[in-house]
Design a protein around this motif. Structure first.
Motif, PDB file in Angstrom:
ATOM      1  N   LEU A 132      16.738  57.817  30.879  1.00  0.00           N
ATOM      2  CA  LEU A 132      17.951  57.610  30.084  1.00  0.00           C
ATOM      3  C   LEU A 132      17.634  56.866  28.787  1.00  0.00           C
ATOM      4  O   LEU A 132      18.179  57.179  27.728  1.00  0.00           O
ATOM      5  N   ALA A 133      16.728  55.888  28.877  1.00  0.00           N
ATOM      6  CA  ALA A 133      16.326  55.136  27.678  1.00  0.00           C
ATOM      7  C   ALA A 133      15.600  56.022  26.674  1.00  0.00           C
ATOM      8  O   ALA A 133      15.677  55.806  25.458  1.00  0.00           O
ATOM      9  N   GLU A 134      14.892  57.041  27.192  1.00  0.00           N
ATOM     10  CA  GLU A 134      14.144  57.961  26.322  1.00  0.00           C
ATOM     11  C   GLU A 134      14.976  59.182  25.913  1.00  0.00           C
ATOM     12  O   GLU A 134      14.444  60.135  25.353  1.00  0.00           O
ATOM     13  N   ASN A 135      16.301  59.128  26.205  1.00  0.00           N
ATOM     14  CA  ASN A 135      17.218  60.221  25.847  1.00  0.00           C
ATOM     15  C   ASN A 135      16.825  61.552  26.465  1.00  0.00           C
ATOM     16  O   ASN A 135      16.930  62.603  25.824  1.00  0.00           O
ATOM     17  N   ASP A 136      16.374  61.516  27.714  1.00  0.00           N
ATOM     18  CA  ASP A 136      16.084  62.754  28.443  1.00  0.00           C
ATOM     19  C   ASP A 136      17.387  63.533  28.620  1.00  0.00           C
ATOM     20  O   ASP A 136      18.353  63.042  29.202  1.00  0.00           O
ATOM     21  N   GLU A 137      17.423  64.770  28.098  1.00  0.00           N
ATOM     22  CA  GLU A 137      18.659  65.555  28.089  1.00  0.00           C
ATOM     23  C   GLU A 137      19.160  65.875  29.491  1.00  0.00           C
ATOM     24  O   GLU A 137      20.363  65.827  29.753  1.00  0.00           O
ATOM     25  N   ALA A 138      18.253  66.222  30.405  1.00  0.00           N
ATOM     26  CA  ALA A 138      18.677  66.584  31.767  1.00  0.00           C
ATOM     27  C   ALA A 138      19.323  65.392  32.468  1.00  0.00           C
ATOM     28  O   ALA A 138      20.346  65.539  33.152  1.00  0.00           O
ATOM     29  N   ALA A 139      18.744  64.210  32.304  1.00  0.00           N
ATOM     30  CA  ALA A 139      19.286  63.001  32.931  1.00  0.00           C
ATOM     31  C   ALA A 139      20.647  62.660  32.338  1.00  0.00           C
ATOM     32  O   ALA A 139      21.602  62.355  33.063  1.00  0.00           O
ATOM     33  N   LYS A 140      20.747  62.717  31.010  1.00  0.00           N
ATOM     34  CA  LYS A 140      22.020  62.413  30.344  1.00  0.00           C
ATOM     35  C   LYS A 140      23.099  63.429  30.716  1.00  0.00           C
ATOM     36  O   LYS A 140      24.256  63.072  30.951  1.00  0.00           O
ATOM     37  N   PHE A 141      22.726  64.704  30.792  1.00  0.00           N
ATOM     38  CA  PHE A 141      23.668  65.769  31.122  1.00  0.00           C
ATOM     39  C   PHE A 141      24.164  65.621  32.569  1.00  0.00           C
ATOM     40  O   PHE A 141      25.356  65.770  32.847  1.00  0.00           O
ATOM     41  N   THR A 142      23.238  65.315  33.477  1.00  0.00           N
ATOM     42  CA  THR A 142      23.593  65.130  34.885  1.00  0.00           C
ATOM     43  C   THR A 142      24.542  63.956  35.051  1.00  0.00           C
ATOM     44  O   THR A 142      25.578  64.054  35.726  1.00  0.00           O
ATOM     45  N   LEU A 143      24.217  62.822  34.425  1.00  0.00           N
ATOM     46  CA  LEU A 143      25.051  61.623  34.536  1.00  0.00           C
ATOM     47  C   LEU A 143      26.432  61.863  33.938  1.00  0.00           C
ATOM     48  O   LEU A 143      27.452  61.472  34.524  1.00  0.00           O
ATOM     49  N   LYS A 144      26.486  62.519  32.793  1.00  0.00           N
ATOM     50  CA  LYS A 144      27.773  62.793  32.138  1.00  0.00           C
ATOM     51  C   LYS A 144      28.661  63.665  33.030  1.00  0.00           C
ATOM     52  O   LYS A 144      29.844  63.362  33.243  1.00  0.00           O
ATOM     53  N   GLY A 145      28.095  64.732  33.574  1.00  0.00           N
ATOM     54  CA  GLY A 145      28.875  65.650  34.398  1.00  0.00           C
ATOM     55  C   GLY A 145      29.421  64.990  35.645  1.00  0.00           C
ATOM     56  O   GLY A 145      30.592  65.181  36.007  1.00  0.00           O
ATOM     57  N   ILE A 146      28.590  64.184  36.300  1.00  0.00           N
ATOM     58  CA  ILE A 146      29.008  63.537  37.539  1.00  0.00           C
ATOM     59  C   ILE A 146      30.016  62.428  37.252  1.00  0.00           C
ATOM     60  O   ILE A 146      31.033  62.307  37.943  1.00  0.00           O
TER      61      ILE A 146
END
Length: 208
Positions: A132-146
């Motif tokens: 998340l600190a490195e702006n990983d898109e998959a992690a940010k997208f997963t967290l946002k959706g949930i």
């Protein structure tokens, strides 16, 4: 059952241990009280007091703090922990929907609180702090959706807080619906539920 004071005594005006609704809502807000009542098995007595309300209020602060991590994002390659939290969340949707339909709001509320405290905050977000600190898109997208779908599940229980967070996300153009209360109830995807993966992560969390 019945509502008693923090010591288990019946509330009476003459005793001086009665807490009036207007006083309580001004002091601690409606949503912490709603959560406390929703978590309670209605067949058991509820002890109510300003010290007892501290735990649900602190738990709501954790939910609110997660909103600061939510950013607009596009999907990327999912890692194993992304698949795990998606499985846990789809299982949660299934449980909460069934318990509410069976008129067991206390079981639905307990499942929701356990999810945002343990699976999301102390689990997934801790696993993925670096991503998340490195702006990983998959992690940010997963967290946002949930997180945005979680707000919809929580809206009947804590309507004021979920709407406040929703409007903040709407101002950032992260959600589109006018209100969390005008959005569709989340539907679970059976294909994303992986009991084996959930079991393996449960063991990993216990070890950690």
């Amino acid at each position: 059952g019945s509502v008693k004071d923090a010591e288990g005594e019946e509330m009476h005006k003459s005793k001086g241990n009665a807490i009036w609704f207007d006083e309580a809502v001004e002091k601690i807000g409606a949503d912490p009280m709603r959560l406390l009542y929703c978590l309670q098995d209605p067949s058991q007595e509820l002890r109510f007091g300003f010290n007892i309300i501290k735990e649900p209020k602190n738990n709501l602060n954790i939910l609110d703090n997660i909103s600061r991590l939510i950013e607009d994002s596009k999907t990327g390659k999912l890692e194993i922990e992304d698949k795990w939290i998606e499985s846990k969340f789809n299982s949660l949707i299934k449980i909460v929907t069934e318990e509410l339909e069976n008129l067991h709001p206390h079981l639905a509320a307990r499942a929701l609180q356990h999810f945002w405290l343990n699976d999301l905050s102390r689990g997934y977000i801790q696993f993925d702090r670096d991503r998340l600190a490195e702006n990983d898109e998959a992690a940010k997208f997963t967290l946002k959706g949930i997180y945005t779908a979680l707000l919809k599940l929580l809206a009947p229980i804590i309507p004021f807080m979920t709407e406040k967070i929703w409007q903040e996300l709407k101002n950032k153009k992260i959600v589109k619906e006018e209100s969390v209360h005008l959005s569709q109830w989340p539907q679970f995807d059976e294909k994303k539920i992986n009991p084996k993966l959930e079991g393996e992560f449960s063991i990993a969390l216990k070890i950690i």
